[in-house]
Design an enzyme around this catalytic site. Structure first.
Site, PDB file in Angstrom:
ATOM      1  N   LYS A  83     -30.328  43.762  18.871  1.00 62.49           N
ATOM      2  CA  LYS A  83     -30.233  43.457  17.440  1.00 62.49           C
ATOM      3  C   LYS A  83     -30.062  44.762  16.675  1.00 62.49           C
ATOM      4  O   LYS A  83     -30.842  45.698  16.854  1.00 62.49           O
ATOM      5  CB  LYS A  83     -31.556  42.816  17.006  1.00 62.49           C
ATOM      6  CG  LYS A  83     -31.418  41.484  16.326  1.00 62.49           C
ATOM      7  CD  LYS A  83     -32.798  41.014  15.938  1.00 62.49           C
ATOM      8  CE  LYS A  83     -32.756  39.700  15.253  1.00 62.49           C
ATOM      9  NZ  LYS A  83     -34.089  39.313  14.773  1.00 62.49           N
TER      10      LYS A  83
HETATM   11  C1  E4P Z   1     -33.972  36.583  12.740  1.00 63.45           C
HETATM   12  O1  E4P Z   1     -33.485  37.006  13.767  1.00 63.45           O
HETATM   13  C2  E4P Z   1     -35.191  37.121  12.112  1.00 63.45           C
HETATM   14  O2  E4P Z   1     -36.109  37.455  13.124  1.00 63.45           O
HETATM   15  C3  E4P Z   1     -35.892  36.113  11.236  1.00 63.45           C
HETATM   16  O3  E4P Z   1     -35.220  34.874  11.187  1.00 63.45           O
HETATM   17  C4  E4P Z   1     -36.349  36.656   9.929  1.00 63.45           C
HETATM   18  O4  E4P Z   1     -36.973  35.623   9.218  1.00 63.45           O
HETATM   19  P1  E4P Z   1     -37.951  35.871   7.986  1.00 63.45           P
HETATM   20  O5  E4P Z   1     -37.129  35.974   6.753  1.00 63.45           O
HETATM   21  O6  E4P Z   1     -38.822  34.651   7.970  1.00 63.45           O
HETATM   22  O7  E4P Z   1     -38.725  37.131   8.284  1.00 63.45           O
END
Ligand code: E4P
Length: 214
Positions: A83
């Site tokens: 990522k």
């Molecule tokens: C996605 O890969 C992220 O880990 C996640 O969906 C972030 O979500 P949040 O806005 O609830 O932190």
């Protein structure tokens, strides 16, 4: 539609894997900070439990540092996906890693132009964060709709991971738009299967069954 679990918690991952609907996992530094276990050990174990891609996030911010960090993460298990936050340095790193066959999930995507550039750089996945857009009165699902359209127009193979999911309706709307994947927190995953009329229906059937002569 593929279902990823948005967590670094092994118990949650094992539980959802046992439901037979788990296709992958996404983690991020905030989710990892909630687990009281060494990061690499936890990631290795998650990768062994999950029958699909597991996203682990780079924290380096410059191209020269992102690439070696990504290579190191990719060595942990064959199903690790790297990522990388979208940005100029991240795009350069994505291009280099993609050419080495490393799968990249470009994260923190908040605009269609970011998603388009991520796809052009060779990202395997893009993650639009819809809940965070909704939180500031913007249209998270509108962003997904645009990205779906653009990727269709140019036949990009990049898959869309609908991220920052807050409730079951987000998942349904993502599915209606044809998004490839939703990454869903455990609490929302549980809610997806529940319906009060199902509970009432079961209760009634069970109590009526007692009256059936056997
Ligand atoms: C996605 O890969 C992220 O880990 C996640 O969906 C972030 O979500 P949040 O806005 O609830 O932190």
């Amino acid at each position: 539609m593929k279902f990823f679990l948005d967590t670094a918690n092994l118990k949650e991952i094992r539980e959802v894997a046992s439901w037979g609907v788990l296709d992958g996992v996404t983690t991020n530094p905030s989710l990892c900070s909630k687990e009281n276990v060494p990061f690499v050990d936890n990631l290795r174990e998650i990768c062994a439990v999950v029958p699909g891609p597991v996203s682990a996030e780079c924290v380096a911010m410059r191209f020269e540092e992102i690439v070696p960090e990504a290579r190191e993460l990719a060595r942990i298990a064959p199903n690790v996906v790297i990522k990388i936050p979208v940005g100029l340095e991240g795009l350069k790193a994505t291009k280099a890693l993609a050419s080495e066959g490393v799968a990249v999930n470009m994260t923190l995507v908040f605009s269609t132009s970011q998603a388009l550039l991520a796809a052009k750089a060779g990202a395997k996945y893009v993650s639009p964060f819809i809940g965070r857009l909704d939180d500031i009165s913007e249209d998270g699902m509108g962003l997904v709709e645009e990205i779906v359209q653009v990727f269709e127009n140019y036949r990009f193979g990049t898959e869309i991971i609908v991220a920052s999911v807050r409730h079951p309706r987000h998942v349904v709307e993502a599915a209606l738009l044809g998004a490839d994947i939703a990454t869903v927190p455990y609490a929302v995953m549980e809610k997806l299967v529940r319906h009060p009329l199902t509970d009432v229906g079961i209760e009634r059937f069970l109590s009526d069954w007692k009256k059936v002569s056997k």
